[in-house]
Design a protein around this motif. Structure first.
Motif, PDB file in Angstrom:
ATOM      1  N   GLN A  90      -4.179  -8.090   3.031  1.00 30.61           N
ATOM      2  CA  GLN A  90      -3.581  -6.827   3.430  1.00 30.61           C
ATOM      3  C   GLN A  90      -2.745  -7.074   4.662  1.00 30.61           C
ATOM      4  O   GLN A  90      -3.265  -7.281   5.748  1.00 30.61           O
ATOM      5  CB  GLN A  90      -4.672  -5.773   3.725  1.00 30.61           C
ATOM      6  CG  GLN A  90      -5.555  -5.453   2.547  1.00 30.61           C
ATOM      7  CD  GLN A  90      -4.777  -4.776   1.448  1.00 30.61           C
ATOM      8  OE1 GLN A  90      -3.851  -4.023   1.704  1.00 30.61           O
ATOM      9  NE2 GLN A  90      -5.154  -5.057   0.210  1.00 30.61           N
ATOM     10  N   GLN A  91      -1.419  -7.057   4.486  1.00 26.49           N
ATOM     11  CA  GLN A  91      -0.507  -7.317   5.593  1.00 26.49           C
ATOM     12  C   GLN A  91       0.344  -6.082   5.827  1.00 26.49           C
ATOM     13  O   GLN A  91       1.213  -5.755   5.016  1.00 26.49           O
ATOM     14  CB  GLN A  91       0.385  -8.517   5.279  1.00 26.49           C
ATOM     15  CG  GLN A  91       1.270  -8.908   6.447  1.00 26.49           C
ATOM     16  CD  GLN A  91       2.084 -10.126   6.126  1.00 26.49           C
ATOM     17  OE1 GLN A  91       1.621 -11.033   5.469  1.00 26.49           O
ATOM     18  NE2 GLN A  91       3.316 -10.146   6.590  1.00 26.49           N
ATOM     19  N   PRO A  92       0.143  -5.338   6.905  1.00 26.99           N
ATOM     20  CA  PRO A  92       0.846  -4.067   7.085  1.00 26.99           C
ATOM     21  C   PRO A  92       2.358  -4.203   7.027  1.00 26.99           C
ATOM     22  O   PRO A  92       3.022  -3.389   6.403  1.00 26.99           O
ATOM     23  CB  PRO A  92       0.389  -3.613   8.484  1.00 26.99           C
ATOM     24  CG  PRO A  92      -0.920  -4.314   8.717  1.00 26.99           C
ATOM     25  CD  PRO A  92      -0.796  -5.620   7.995  1.00 26.99           C
ATOM     26  N   GLU A  93       2.912  -5.260   7.647  1.00 29.88           N
ATOM     27  CA  GLU A  93       4.366  -5.363   7.684  1.00 29.88           C
ATOM     28  C   GLU A  93       4.937  -5.485   6.283  1.00 29.88           C
ATOM     29  O   GLU A  93       5.870  -4.793   5.918  1.00 29.88           O
ATOM     30  CB  GLU A  93       4.799  -6.567   8.522  1.00 29.88           C
ATOM     31  CG  GLU A  93       4.422  -6.502   9.978  1.00 29.88           C
ATOM     32  CD  GLU A  93       3.070  -7.112  10.233  1.00 29.88           C
ATOM     33  OE1 GLU A  93       2.733  -7.313  11.418  1.00 29.88           O
ATOM     34  OE2 GLU A  93       2.358  -7.386   9.271  1.00 29.88           O
ATOM     35  N   ARG A  94       4.353  -6.363   5.474  1.00 24.59           N
ATOM     36  CA  ARG A  94       4.902  -6.585   4.142  1.00 24.59           C
ATOM     37  C   ARG A  94       4.599  -5.406   3.231  1.00 24.59           C
ATOM     38  O   ARG A  94       5.398  -5.061   2.391  1.00 24.59           O
ATOM     39  CB  ARG A  94       4.336  -7.876   3.551  1.00 24.59           C
ATOM     40  CG  ARG A  94       4.899  -9.101   4.235  1.00 24.59           C
ATOM     41  CD  ARG A  94       4.332 -10.367   3.636  1.00 24.59           C
ATOM     42  NE  ARG A  94       4.871 -11.516   4.321  1.00 24.59           N
ATOM     43  CZ  ARG A  94       5.893 -12.233   3.890  1.00 24.59           C
ATOM     44  NH1 ARG A  94       6.490 -11.907   2.784  1.00 24.59           N
ATOM     45  NH2 ARG A  94       6.325 -13.265   4.571  1.00 24.59           N
ATOM     46  N   ALA A  95       3.431  -4.788   3.387  1.00 25.21           N
ATOM     47  CA  ALA A  95       3.091  -3.653   2.552  1.00 25.21           C
ATOM     48  C   ALA A  95       4.076  -2.515   2.766  1.00 25.21           C
ATOM     49  O   ALA A  95       4.547  -1.881   1.828  1.00 25.21           O
ATOM     50  CB  ALA A  95       1.668  -3.186   2.860  1.00 25.21           C
ATOM     51  N   GLN A  96       4.429  -2.255   4.006  1.00 25.12           N
ATOM     52  CA  GLN A  96       5.373  -1.187   4.292  1.00 25.12           C
ATOM     53  C   GLN A  96       6.757  -1.542   3.797  1.00 25.12           C
ATOM     54  O   GLN A  96       7.466  -0.715   3.239  1.00 25.12           O
ATOM     55  CB  GLN A  96       5.412  -0.907   5.799  1.00 25.12           C
ATOM     56  CG  GLN A  96       6.307   0.268   6.161  1.00 25.12           C
ATOM     57  CD  GLN A  96       6.137   0.685   7.599  1.00 25.12           C
ATOM     58  OE1 GLN A  96       5.238   0.225   8.283  1.00 25.12           O
ATOM     59  NE2 GLN A  96       6.992   1.569   8.060  1.00 25.12           N
ATOM     60  N   ALA A  97       7.168  -2.815   3.991  1.00 29.41           N
ATOM     61  CA  ALA A  97       8.510  -3.211   3.587  1.00 29.41           C
ATOM     62  C   ALA A  97       8.688  -3.144   2.077  1.00 29.41           C
ATOM     63  O   ALA A  97       9.788  -2.942   1.592  1.00 29.41           O
ATOM     64  CB  ALA A  97       8.803  -4.625   4.082  1.00 29.41           C
ATOM     65  N   ALA A  98       7.577  -3.320   1.331  1.00 29.31           N
ATOM     66  CA  ALA A  98       7.681  -3.324  -0.117  1.00 29.31           C
ATOM     67  C   ALA A  98       7.606  -1.917  -0.701  1.00 29.31           C
ATOM     68  O   ALA A  98       7.675  -1.746  -1.908  1.00 29.31           O
ATOM     69  CB  ALA A  98       6.566  -4.190  -0.714  1.00 29.31           C
ATOM     70  N   GLY A  99       7.467  -0.898   0.141  1.00 36.43           N
ATOM     71  CA  GLY A  99       7.324   0.461  -0.334  1.00 36.43           C
ATOM     72  C   GLY A  99       8.619   1.019  -0.892  1.00 36.43           C
ATOM     73  O   GLY A  99       9.702   0.461  -0.730  1.00 36.43           O
ATOM     74  N   SER A 102      11.595   1.657   1.572  1.00 33.93           N
ATOM     75  CA  SER A 102      12.103   0.574   2.397  1.00 33.93           C
ATOM     76  C   SER A 102      13.576   0.322   2.095  1.00 33.93           C
ATOM     77  O   SER A 102      14.082   0.666   1.024  1.00 33.93           O
ATOM     78  CB  SER A 102      11.300  -0.712   2.176  1.00 33.93           C
ATOM     79  OG  SER A 102      11.456  -1.157   0.846  1.00 33.93           O
ATOM     80  N   LEU A 103      14.270  -0.264   3.051  1.00 33.28           N
ATOM     81  CA  LEU A 103      15.687  -0.587   2.929  1.00 33.28           C
ATOM     82  C   LEU A 103      15.837  -2.093   3.059  1.00 33.28           C
ATOM     83  O   LEU A 103      15.495  -2.671   4.094  1.00 33.28           O
ATOM     84  CB  LEU A 103      16.478   0.128   4.028  1.00 33.28           C
ATOM     85  CG  LEU A 103      17.987  -0.155   4.101  1.00 33.28           C
ATOM     86  CD1 LEU A 103      18.675   0.230   2.808  1.00 33.28           C
ATOM     87  CD2 LEU A 103      18.605   0.591   5.284  1.00 33.28           C
TER      88      LEU A 103
END
Length: 469
Positions: A90-99, A102-103
């Motif tokens: 669970q990596q917050p940065e990548r999880a958010q970026a893959a949402g 994301s741009l």
């Protein structure tokens, strides 16, 4: 499994000390290398004792740093394999970026040209006439090779269709050329910074890279270029002389002539990647190919000008090299898809119209990005590019990896400067595309300004000065 020696990892770390405890600073720097892709998943780090000797630290400090990385999920200790790089589940940065919100500006690319839909429809109408053929086409449809040859002639370089080989995009072309032109252990001259997949293709072929610097304002290091040819006598030189990716630099005509004269003296095959060459912003006239100035192999593509989803590229070379390339190609693929080649023929028939539209889109994108950055981040040095798809911004501090990580956590994906170099260089730079519309560019600059301000509130980042290459 990639096994990193202590000295190699130390070189990648640079001057990693900040204001915190040594073990925390070391673990954070290694974590950034992992997140930036410079330490690949599955790589084995050096033993604690070896790294402590290389960095002149106590073994306790290195052990604590490794332990901190293990606790955070970036290292795994395997019996018989030491400490192996991994990505946390669970990596917050990548999880958010893959949402979904994301741009992604990590790709310098354009949307499909408006003319592409009609070109595809016309090509589909021609497909039934091809269905009785086998469909395996390693060199390219005659109609497409003729259209590409005519385009070179329009640009001032008479070309026979027999000098053209159609490929599955430019990256495929560069990889194929690297396999044919390089023997394992051969040297290959490469710009620094450079297109990352070009460097990967050379390494995959067993080539040893000799870098030559190029900057947005000064262009190519001509003295360094001459020294590289004389001392290394490279078997191959891979260059982007027109709207270089990522700097946007354009090689002047006298430099082109000098380059090819140097290559002739050392027997070097020059491969010019011209995927950006026809994306001029400030000039509507055709750009002369490098081979106008002397012998050179040329790589082209419709991926940047028409659409990245149209996987059509090509190689222009002498017929004997084309024959060698076709023979080598069968080991990896059996040809370029026929339907996409038919679409390419239709697109090239409207190429001037397509390029005119691209010119207007890129001009507005460039001017918009420059204006927004000047207002939001006036301390950044933003060079004005005359073409291509991006600009190479000097952010003034060696924090490109940290900045892209902070932007990623806010839903914006960017390519950090070190992606275009090696061993941690270009931490002061950031490639920003000029090819996106007003909403995306505005949002991107807002996120960058917020992330930049957030870095100022955090502990000082590692003070890393890239080596001069």
């Amino acid at each position: 499994m990639l096994i990193l020696g202590a000295n190699r990892l130390a070189g990648m770390l640079g001057t990693w000390r900040a204001n915190g405890p040594a073990y925390a600073d070391l673990s954070e720097r290694i974590r950034l290398l992992v997140l930036d892709g410079r330490l690949p998943v599955g790589a084995r780090l050096p033993a604690e004792r070896e790294l402590s000797e290389s960095l002149q630290l106590s073994r306790t400090t290195v052990s604590a740093a490794y332990a901190r990385l293990r606790d955070a999920g970036y290292l795994e200790s395997l019996r018989g394999s030491g400490s192996v790089v991994k990505i946390p589940g669970q990596q917050p940065e990548r999880a958010q970026a893959a949402g979904p919100d994301s741009l992604d500006l990590s790709k310098a690319a354009l949307p499909a040209a408006p003319q592409l839909a009609d070109a595809a429809a016309a090509a589909l109408g021609q497909l039934p006439g091809r269905l009785t053929e086998p469909g395996y086409d390693p060199v390219g449809l005659p109609a497409l090779r003729e259209a590409i040859a005519e385009r070179y002639a329009f640009r001032g370089l008479p070309t026979d269709p027999g000098q053209i080989m159609v490929t599955i995009g430019a990256q495929h072309a560069v990889a194929l050329l690297s396999r044919v032109l390089l023997e394992r252990g051969d040297t290959a001259l490469l710009e620094s910074p450079t297109y990352p997949h070009g460097a990967e293709a050379i390494r995959a072929a067993g080539g040893r890279i000799v870098p030559v610097a190029v900057t947005p304002r000064d262009g190519w290091d001509t003295e360094g270029l001459a020294q590289a040819f004389r001392r290394s006598r490279p078997a191959m030189a891979y260059l982007m002389p027109d709207f270089h990716n990522p700097t946007g630099a354009v090689m002047a005509p006298p430099e082109r002539t000098a380059l090819l004269e140097l290559a002739a003296r050392t027997g070097t095959v020059v491969v010019a990647d011209e995927t950006m060459a026809e994306l001029s912003i400030d000039s509507a006239g055709p750009v002369s190919p490098l081979a106008v100035h002397g012998p050179a192999v040329l790589v082209g593509s419709l991926g940047k000008t028409v659409w990245g989803g149209l996987r059509i590229g090509w190689i222009r070379a002498e017929p004997d090299l084309i024959t060698r390339l076709v023979q080598a190609r069968f080991a990896n693929d059996l040809g370029t898809p026929v339907l996409e080649q038919l679409v390419a023929v239709q697109a090239l028939a409207k190429y001037e119209e397509i390029l005119a539209g691209r010119r207007e889109l890129l001009r507005s994108g460039r001017d918009r990005l420059e204006s927004l950055l000047a207002a939001a981040l006036p301390e950044w040095d933003v060079p004005r590019v005359a073409g291509g798809l991006s600009t190479w911004v000097n952010i003034g501090r060696p924090v490109s990896s940290q900045l892209t990580l902070a932007a990623r956590s806010r839903g914006l994906l960017l390519a950090a400067g070190p992606v275009f170099g090696s061993d941690g260089v270009f931490e002061r730079f950031l490639r920003l595309p000029i090819s996106y519309g007003a909403p995306e560019t505005t949002r991107a600059v807002e996120v960058l300004a917020d992330a930049w301000a957030g870095l100022g509130k955090s502990p000082a980042p590692p003070s890393y000065q890239p080596a001069v290459v």
